[in-house]
Design an enzyme around this catalytic site. Sequence first.
Site, PDB file in Angstrom:
ATOM      1  CG  ASP A 223       2.994   1.049   9.569  1.00 15.13           C
ATOM      2  OD1 ASP A 223       2.545   1.914  10.437  1.00 15.13           O
ATOM      3  OD2 ASP A 223       3.566   1.497   8.605  1.00 15.13           O
TER       4      ASP A 223
ATOM      5  CE  LYS B  44      -1.867   1.518   4.024  1.00 16.28           C
ATOM      6  NZ  LYS B  44      -1.481   2.783   4.467  1.00 16.28           N
ATOM      7  CG  ASN B  45       2.132   2.798   3.654  1.00 24.77           C
ATOM      8  OD1 ASN B  45       1.003   3.041   3.327  1.00 24.77           O
ATOM      9  ND2 ASN B  45       2.449   2.601   4.806  1.00 24.77           N
TER      10      ASN B  45
ATOM     11  NE  ARG C  94       0.395   9.911  10.275  1.00 24.81           N
ATOM     12  CZ  ARG C  94       0.076   9.021   9.719  1.00 24.81           C
ATOM     13  NH1 ARG C  94      -1.064   8.351   9.696  1.00 24.81           N
ATOM     14  NH2 ARG C  94       0.797   8.494   8.391  1.00 24.81           N
TER      15      ARG C  94
ATOM     16  CB  CYS D 290      -4.836  10.378  11.783  1.00 23.38           C
ATOM     17  SG  CYS D 290      -3.405   9.559  12.044  1.00 23.38           S
TER      18      CYS D 290
ATOM     19  NE  ARG E 161      -7.159   4.470   5.505  1.00 25.43           N
ATOM     20  CZ  ARG E 161      -6.113   5.035   6.340  1.00 25.43           C
ATOM     21  NH1 ARG E 161      -6.441   5.234   7.489  1.00 25.43           N
ATOM     22  NH2 ARG E 161      -4.910   5.280   5.871  1.00 25.43           N
TER      23      ARG E 161
HETATM   24  N1  EPU Z   1       6.916  14.353  11.296  1.00 23.50           N
HETATM   25  C1  EPU Z   1       6.880  15.717  11.719  1.00 23.50           C
HETATM   26  N2  EPU Z   1       6.830  16.613  10.669  1.00 23.50           N
HETATM   27  C2  EPU Z   1       6.558  16.210   9.359  1.00 23.50           C
HETATM   28  C3  EPU Z   1       6.726  14.617   9.136  1.00 23.50           C
HETATM   29  C4  EPU Z   1       6.420  14.052   9.921  1.00 23.50           C
HETATM   30  O1  EPU Z   1       7.135  15.994  12.910  1.00 23.50           O
HETATM   31  O2  EPU Z   1       6.725  17.153   8.375  1.00 23.50           O
HETATM   32  C5  EPU Z   1       6.742  13.381  12.412  1.00 23.50           C
HETATM   33  C6  EPU Z   1       5.213  12.468  12.325  1.00 23.50           C
HETATM   34  O3  EPU Z   1       4.642  13.204  13.468  1.00 23.50           O
HETATM   35  C7  EPU Z   1       5.999  10.983  13.219  1.00 23.50           C
HETATM   36  C8  EPU Z   1       7.236  10.715  12.317  1.00 23.50           C
HETATM   37  O4  EPU Z   1       7.851  12.207  12.152  1.00 23.50           O
HETATM   38  O5  EPU Z   1       6.118  11.435  14.392  1.00 23.50           O
HETATM   39  C9  EPU Z   1       7.192   9.954  11.491  1.00 23.50           C
HETATM   40  O6  EPU Z   1       6.287  10.466  10.389  1.00 23.50           O
HETATM   41  P1  EPU Z   1       6.384   9.996   8.710  1.00 23.50           P
HETATM   42  O7  EPU Z   1       6.304  11.353   8.007  1.00 23.50           O
HETATM   43  O8  EPU Z   1       7.476   9.155   8.551  1.00 23.50           O
HETATM   44  O9  EPU Z   1       4.857   9.307   8.784  1.00 23.50           O
HETATM   45  P2  EPU Z   1       4.170   9.176   7.212  1.00 23.50           P
HETATM   46  O10 EPU Z   1       4.967   9.477   6.115  1.00 23.50           O
HETATM   47  O11 EPU Z   1       3.076  10.310   7.372  1.00 23.50           O
HETATM   48  C10 EPU Z   1       4.348   6.899   6.786  1.00 23.50           C
HETATM   49  C11 EPU Z   1       3.232   5.875   6.395  1.00 23.50           C
HETATM   50  C12 EPU Z   1       2.635   5.177   7.898  1.00 23.50           C
HETATM   51  C13 EPU Z   1       4.018   4.553   8.643  1.00 23.50           C
HETATM   52  C14 EPU Z   1       4.808   5.782   8.847  1.00 23.50           C
HETATM   53  C15 EPU Z   1       6.156   5.303   9.709  1.00 23.50           C
HETATM   54  C16 EPU Z   1       2.519   6.053   4.199  1.00 23.50           C
HETATM   55  C17 EPU Z   1       1.541   6.561   3.459  1.00 23.50           C
HETATM   56  N3  EPU Z   1       2.343   6.016   5.485  1.00 23.50           N
HETATM   57  O12 EPU Z   1       3.457   7.845   7.156  1.00 23.50           O
HETATM   58  O13 EPU Z   1       1.948   4.167   7.568  1.00 23.50           O
HETATM   59  O14 EPU Z   1       3.379   4.235   9.948  1.00 23.50           O
HETATM   60  O15 EPU Z   1       5.042   6.184   7.543  1.00 23.50           O
HETATM   61  O16 EPU Z   1       6.762   4.331   9.089  1.00 23.50           O
HETATM   62  O17 EPU Z   1       3.404   5.572   3.673  1.00 23.50           O
HETATM   63  C18 EPU Z   1       0.119   2.758   7.937  1.00 23.50           C
HETATM   64  O18 EPU Z   1       0.302   2.080   6.707  1.00 23.50           O
HETATM   65  O19 EPU Z   1      -0.682   2.244   8.627  1.00 23.50           O
HETATM   66  C19 EPU Z   1       0.796   3.929   8.177  1.00 23.50           C
HETATM   67  C20 EPU Z   1       0.275   4.656   9.269  1.00 23.50           C
END
Ligand code: EPU
Length: 416
Positions: free
Chosen positions: A305, A22-23, A122, A117, A397
Amino acid sequence: MAKYIIKGKKQLAGELEVKGAKNAALPILCAAILAKGRYHFSNIPELKDVENMLNLLRHLGLKIEKTAPHSYYILNEGVKTLEAPYDLVKAMRASFLVIGPLLGSQKEARVSMPGGCAIGSRPVNFHLQAFEKMGAKIVIDHGFVLANAETLNGTEINFPGVTVTGTENLVMAAVMAKGKTIINNAAREPEVADLCGLLNKMGAKITGIGSDRLEIDGTVELRACDYEIISDRVEAGTFIILSALTGGKIEIKNARLQHLSVFVKKLKEMGVDVAEKNKTIKINVPEKLNSIRVQTEPYPGFPTDLQPQLMVLLSQAEGESAIEETIFENRFMHVQELNRLGARIQVEGHRAVVYGGKKLIGAEVKATDLRAGAALVLAGLIAENTTVINEIEHIERGYEDLAGRLRALGADICLG
Ligand code: EPU
């Protein structure tokens, strides 16, 4: 709101085939915004999140045709609007992934700001600061991020924290920027590497793929291409835990164990042997499972995850296990629900202590997010009596036809 009704403790055996990631699929679909032409993507999982992303791409003017299960043509004849509206972004935070390719190819985007969320606030500040450093003007107005840049310039970005979608957004902007972009502290997740693999096939010049330092030579000429998405390591990990919970009679196909090495190492500490032979993963489970200590980390560390699902396995181990969640501030929502099923887990801040050896007994619970929901399904399958899981939309999802695939193994699970 749909629910799963599970009658637990059935003998489960057979094969489970892991679907596409998915990701990886979500950012890869967005990359079709970058260049005109016809793309063919295969191994795309049939999920609500993918449907949401395809709807957003349609809204932007791309044409989509399903050619076979898990395969799509995407025709980009030119982006028709630069706006990703609230309704489409609200349905799925990953919709924010369109901002990078829109800014890269159109030099302008208007994307609804994703809200928080269940698992944490996030924010997207790292994405936006990086775009600004490339020369984009960013304004937040009425809940929208307005981004535009006369020219987007390559630069050196040092992400303050590892961000998966932030790295993906930036890479998709940088492949069309002027000059070289260096991303330090880039996310090393296999899904990021898969996106970079596609972009290079489209003509981009990205080096350092899979490391925490990506170098991107901006290119103007990108072309559409065909691409097959990697298999889902989180789905594979969830199924490996299911097999370990149910005596190891479930075998798993189409998984890439090299994407799960720390996870496999942790299971080994518990006494569970996970081995691949002839492209099939087999699981050997001892009489008694050991307790362990685990900390979630960005890849290649233990994935957040898989933390909720591991907790279910730890609830069946001997003694006390400890889990530290370092990625999301609120990813223990499943604890209360697991405790309703008879687990004994205590949370203090970012740490959870799992008191093992507890018999699980069916009850009514609710899925608060995708992975929490997956953990509840695992728990329901090994619990006595009936477990009812509410709000399974979260589970749908990220896991394709989960109930159907579990029924094929002998599970008694139906939709209510
Ligand atoms: N963060 C910030 N600022 C930012 C971006 C991130 O503070 O601008 C913080 C977040 O709040 C969090 C940490 O950095 O504490 C990591 O967040 P990240 O940006 O890596 O998460 P994401 O990109 O929103 C993706 C996956 C998630 C997975 C996380 C961590 C996708 C679409 N989603 O989310 O997947 O948990 O990386 O590996 O790729 C899931 O599939 O169930 C899922 C939640």
